[in-house]
Design a protein around this motif. Structure first.
Motif, PDB file in Angstrom:
ATOM      1  N   TYR A 159      17.480 -62.662 -22.582  1.00 40.84           N
ATOM      2  CA  TYR A 159      18.801 -62.164 -22.188  1.00 40.84           C
ATOM      3  C   TYR A 159      19.062 -62.497 -20.714  1.00 40.84           C
ATOM      4  O   TYR A 159      20.141 -62.982 -20.357  1.00 40.84           O
ATOM      5  N   CYS A 160      18.067 -62.261 -19.879  1.00 39.90           N
ATOM      6  CA  CYS A 160      18.215 -62.509 -18.445  1.00 39.90           C
ATOM      7  C   CYS A 160      18.437 -63.996 -18.174  1.00 39.90           C
ATOM      8  O   CYS A 160      19.307 -64.374 -17.374  1.00 39.90           O
ATOM      9  N   VAL A 161      17.665 -64.839 -18.825  1.00 37.43           N
ATOM     10  CA  VAL A 161      17.830 -66.281 -18.655  1.00 37.43           C
ATOM     11  C   VAL A 161      19.253 -66.694 -19.020  1.00 37.43           C
ATOM     12  O   VAL A 161      19.902 -67.477 -18.300  1.00 37.43           O
ATOM     13  N   GLN A 162      19.765 -66.174 -20.123  1.00 38.87           N
ATOM     14  CA  GLN A 162      21.103 -66.536 -20.575  1.00 38.87           C
ATOM     15  C   GLN A 162      22.155 -66.133 -19.545  1.00 38.87           C
ATOM     16  O   GLN A 162      23.086 -66.898 -19.257  1.00 38.87           O
ATOM     17  N   GLN A 163      21.993 -64.932 -18.967  1.00 40.48           N
ATOM     18  CA  GLN A 163      22.965 -64.477 -17.963  1.00 40.48           C
ATOM     19  C   GLN A 163      22.893 -65.338 -16.698  1.00 40.48           C
ATOM     20  O   GLN A 163      23.925 -65.680 -16.102  1.00 40.48           O
ATOM     21  N   ILE A 164      21.702 -65.680 -16.290  1.00 38.53           N
ATOM     22  CA  ILE A 164      21.522 -66.513 -15.098  1.00 38.53           C
ATOM     23  C   ILE A 164      22.194 -67.866 -15.299  1.00 38.53           C
ATOM     24  O   ILE A 164      22.949 -68.350 -14.437  1.00 38.53           O
ATOM     25  N   ILE A 165      21.932 -68.498 -16.428  1.00 41.83           N
ATOM     26  CA  ILE A 165      22.460 -69.837 -16.680  1.00 41.83           C
ATOM     27  C   ILE A 165      23.968 -69.811 -16.872  1.00 41.83           C
ATOM     28  O   ILE A 165      24.703 -70.631 -16.293  1.00 41.83           O
ATOM     29  N   GLU A 166      24.462 -68.853 -17.658  1.00 44.47           N
ATOM     30  CA  GLU A 166      25.901 -68.808 -17.928  1.00 44.47           C
ATOM     31  C   GLU A 166      26.717 -68.516 -16.674  1.00 44.47           C
ATOM     32  O   GLU A 166      27.885 -68.919 -16.570  1.00 44.47           O
ATOM     33  N   ASN A 167      26.106 -67.839 -15.709  1.00 43.74           N
ATOM     34  CA  ASN A 167      26.814 -67.488 -14.478  1.00 43.74           C
ATOM     35  C   ASN A 167      26.448 -68.403 -13.309  1.00 43.74           C
ATOM     36  O   ASN A 167      26.768 -68.105 -12.160  1.00 43.74           O
ATOM     37  N   HIS A 168      25.783 -69.491 -13.618  1.00 43.55           N
ATOM     38  CA  HIS A 168      25.531 -70.571 -12.657  1.00 43.55           C
ATOM     39  C   HIS A 168      24.757 -70.103 -11.422  1.00 43.55           C
ATOM     40  O   HIS A 168      25.033 -70.514 -10.301  1.00 43.55           O
ATOM     41  N   LYS A 169      23.786 -69.238 -11.651  1.00 42.06           N
ATOM     42  CA  LYS A 169      22.853 -68.866 -10.596  1.00 42.06           C
ATOM     43  C   LYS A 169      21.596 -69.730 -10.729  1.00 42.06           C
ATOM     44  O   LYS A 169      21.289 -70.249 -11.805  1.00 42.06           O
ATOM     45  N   TYR A 197      26.453 -61.531 -11.998  1.00 40.80           N
ATOM     46  CA  TYR A 197      27.901 -61.584 -12.086  1.00 40.80           C
ATOM     47  C   TYR A 197      28.580 -61.512 -10.718  1.00 40.80           C
ATOM     48  O   TYR A 197      29.812 -61.620 -10.646  1.00 40.80           O
ATOM     49  N   ALA A 198      27.809 -61.346  -9.663  1.00 46.73           N
ATOM     50  CA  ALA A 198      28.374 -61.192  -8.324  1.00 46.73           C
ATOM     51  C   ALA A 198      28.616 -62.554  -7.681  1.00 46.73           C
ATOM     52  O   ALA A 198      27.704 -63.379  -7.602  1.00 46.73           O
ATOM     53  N   PRO A 199      29.818 -62.828  -7.207  1.00 44.50           N
ATOM     54  CA  PRO A 199      30.107 -64.140  -6.632  1.00 44.50           C
ATOM     55  C   PRO A 199      29.319 -64.443  -5.357  1.00 44.50           C
ATOM     56  O   PRO A 199      29.124 -65.621  -5.032  1.00 44.50           O
ATOM     57  N   PHE A 200      28.872 -63.419  -4.635  1.00 45.41           N
ATOM     58  CA  PHE A 200      28.136 -63.660  -3.394  1.00 45.41           C
ATOM     59  C   PHE A 200      26.659 -63.979  -3.625  1.00 45.41           C
ATOM     60  O   PHE A 200      25.947 -64.341  -2.691  1.00 45.41           O
ATOM     61  N   VAL A 201      26.193 -63.861  -4.863  1.00 44.25           N
ATOM     62  CA  VAL A 201      24.796 -64.146  -5.191  1.00 44.25           C
ATOM     63  C   VAL A 201      24.663 -65.633  -5.526  1.00 44.25           C
ATOM     64  O   VAL A 201      25.397 -66.159  -6.370  1.00 44.25           O
ATOM     65  N   GLU A 202      23.694 -66.308  -4.872  1.00 43.67           N
ATOM     66  CA  GLU A 202      23.483 -67.735  -5.112  1.00 43.67           C
ATOM     67  C   GLU A 202      22.273 -67.993  -6.014  1.00 43.67           C
ATOM     68  O   GLU A 202      22.255 -68.943  -6.792  1.00 43.67           O
ATOM     69  N   ALA A 203      21.263 -67.167  -5.889  1.00 48.12           N
ATOM     70  CA  ALA A 203      20.028 -67.338  -6.652  1.00 48.12           C
ATOM     71  C   ALA A 203      19.540 -65.968  -7.091  1.00 48.12           C
ATOM     72  O   ALA A 203      19.897 -64.943  -6.493  1.00 48.12           O
ATOM     73  N   THR A 204      18.729 -65.962  -8.141  1.00 47.22           N
ATOM     74  CA  THR A 204      18.158 -64.711  -8.623  1.00 47.22           C
ATOM     75  C   THR A 204      16.686 -64.922  -8.937  1.00 47.22           C
ATOM     76  O   THR A 204      16.265 -66.032  -9.267  1.00 47.22           O
ATOM     77  N   SER A 205      15.920 -63.860  -8.845  1.00 49.25           N
ATOM     78  CA  SER A 205      14.557 -63.918  -9.364  1.00 49.25           C
ATOM     79  C   SER A 205      14.617 -63.859 -10.885  1.00 49.25           C
ATOM     80  O   SER A 205      15.568 -63.331 -11.463  1.00 49.25           O
ATOM     81  N   LEU A 206      13.599 -64.432 -11.518  1.00 48.33           N
ATOM     82  CA  LEU A 206      13.469 -64.382 -12.974  1.00 48.33           C
ATOM     83  C   LEU A 206      12.037 -64.015 -13.306  1.00 48.33           C
ATOM     84  O   LEU A 206      11.104 -64.712 -12.889  1.00 48.33           O
ATOM     85  N   ASN A 207      11.858 -62.918 -14.023  1.00 46.92           N
ATOM     86  CA  ASN A 207      10.529 -62.432 -14.388  1.00 46.92           C
ATOM     87  C   ASN A 207      10.339 -62.642 -15.881  1.00 46.92           C
ATOM     88  O   ASN A 207      11.152 -62.189 -16.679  1.00 46.92           O
ATOM     89  N   VAL A 208       9.274 -63.346 -16.255  1.00 44.36           N
ATOM     90  CA  VAL A 208       9.166 -63.852 -17.630  1.00 44.36           C
ATOM     91  C   VAL A 208       8.075 -63.174 -18.458  1.00 44.36           C
ATOM     92  O   VAL A 208       7.794 -63.598 -19.570  1.00 44.36           O
ATOM     93  N   GLY A 209       7.457 -62.121 -17.938  1.00 46.61           N
ATOM     94  CA  GLY A 209       6.433 -61.445 -18.712  1.00 46.61           C
ATOM     95  C   GLY A 209       6.058 -60.113 -18.098  1.00 46.61           C
ATOM     96  O   GLY A 209       6.388 -59.827 -16.944  1.00 46.61           O
ATOM     97  N   SER A 210       5.362 -59.290 -18.866  1.00 40.40           N
ATOM     98  CA  SER A 210       4.944 -57.971 -18.400  1.00 40.40           C
ATOM     99  C   SER A 210       3.565 -58.048 -17.752  1.00 40.40           C
ATOM    100  O   SER A 210       2.744 -58.895 -18.104  1.00 40.40           O
ATOM    101  N   VAL A 211       3.315 -57.120 -16.822  1.00 43.78           N
ATOM    102  CA  VAL A 211       2.050 -57.144 -16.093  1.00 43.78           C
ATOM    103  C   VAL A 211       1.814 -55.762 -15.469  1.00 43.78           C
ATOM    104  O   VAL A 211       2.767 -55.047 -15.144  1.00 43.78           O
ATOM    105  N   ASN A 212       0.548 -55.383 -15.332  1.00 44.66           N
ATOM    106  CA  ASN A 212       0.221 -54.177 -14.578  1.00 44.66           C
ATOM    107  C   ASN A 212       0.347 -54.478 -13.090  1.00 44.66           C
ATOM    108  O   ASN A 212      -0.178 -55.487 -12.612  1.00 44.66           O
ATOM    109  N   LEU A 213       1.009 -53.589 -12.371  1.00 44.48           N
ATOM    110  CA  LEU A 213       1.086 -53.683 -10.915  1.00 44.48           C
ATOM    111  C   LEU A 213       0.556 -52.369 -10.361  1.00 44.48           C
ATOM    112  O   LEU A 213       1.291 -51.393 -10.251  1.00 44.48           O
ATOM    113  N   GLY A 214      -0.738 -52.340 -10.055  1.00 42.06           N
ATOM    114  CA  GLY A 214      -1.359 -51.086  -9.673  1.00 42.06           C
ATOM    115  C   GLY A 214      -1.302 -50.116 -10.832  1.00 42.06           C
ATOM    116  O   GLY A 214      -1.687 -50.436 -11.956  1.00 42.06           O
TER     117      GLY A 214
END
Length: 277
Positions: free
Chosen positions: A121-131, A91-108
């Motif tokens: 939900y995240c995909v919808q927010q990214i697309i609707e806000n033109h990131k 939702y921030a106007p200064f943000v041009e791109a965002t990371s998108l994480n599409v699944g769960s994983v063990n990290l250490g």
């Protein structure tokens, strides 16, 4: 001449103090050395992930005062934040791109939780806000999930994949794993004009796997303290710009060149920066 987008992730997750001016100085020097994108998380003064964008906005203001580098903000990171809190950068106007994480994983020892309901939900927010999303994939099944998501949502194409290697519990950092992930991208997206891919190597100790990725067609490379502070085996550095300069030199030696931010915006279909051109 092939051009490659250098992305810098300048802040380690273990950094106990977030200093907006110091981060901005480092990022601006990275930009001068060839970085076209900066990847940041929303953190508080002590380095903890937070939905409060105040400190991030201050950092970006300092960066933007001297640089036209692309601003990419993460919607991820291991934390107890809700998906609604994680999506605040959308939702921030200064943000041009965002990371998108599409699944769960063990990290250490940690579990990076991205249940599919939250992902949608995240995909919808990214697309609707033109990131513009950069899809971070830690194992090949996540690429298949992304293909399914493209059947449900209208993504801007080409879609950029960040192939993440080297985290304990996920795909290892070796040539075989890289090849498997690249094959997964093209098996799920046979129209190669629809996708781009790059490499992010966690715990990187040298640039050999990065060089292989470049030879295999990487469009982007991410380096920075979030992933590693090694310049070469046994040599650690205290600023990100040194690593960006080293990567830019590698590109030149291969007959390639770093993209400018505007070239990277054109590649990723990010709108031109307001006030330019």
């Amino acid at each position: 001449m092939k051009k490659v987008m250098i992305s810098v992730a300048p802040v380690a997750a273990t950094d106990p103090l977030i200093n907006p001016r110091a981060i901005a100085r480092d990022v601006i020097e990275c930009w001068r050395n060839g970085a076209a994108m900066v990847h940041l998380h929303v953190r508080d003064l002590c380095g903890r992930l937070t939905p409060d964008l105040s400190l991030l906005e201050e950092t970006v203001d300092y960066i933007r005062a001297e640089s036209d580098i692309i601003i990419e903000i993460s919607t991820g990171g291991v934390s107890n934040l809700t998906i609604e809190e994680r999506c605040q950068p959308c939702y921030a106007p200064f943000v041009e791109a965002t990371s998108l994480n599409v699944g769960s994983v063990n990290l250490g020892e940690a579990v990076y939780q991205n249940p599919i309901k939250d992902v949608r939900y995240c995909v919808q927010q990214i697309i609707e806000n033109h990131k513009i999303p950069e899809v971070e994939v830690f194992e090949v099944g996540m690429i298949h999930t992304t293909r399914q998501l493209t059947e449900q949502f209208d993504f801007v194409k080409p879609l950029l994949f960040a192939i993440v290697l080297g985290h304990e519990g996920a795909m290892p950092r070796n040539v075989a794993a890289l090849g498997t992930m690249i094959a997964g991208v093209y098996e799920n997206f046979p129209n190669r004009e629809d996708v781009l891919w790059g490499i992010t190597e966690a715990h990187r100790e040298d640039f050999e796997l990065v060089k292989t990725a470049l030879d295999l067609g990487a469009s982007t490379v991410r380096i920075g303290f979030e992933d590693s502070n090694y310049l070469r085996p046994g040599v650690q550095v205290d600023n990100n710009a040194v690593m960006v300069a080293e990567l830019a030199d590698i590109l030149h030696k291969k007959g390639m060149a770093p993209m400018t931010p505007d070239e990277a915006r054109a590649m990723l279909r990010i709108p031109p920066l307001a006030g330019k051109g």
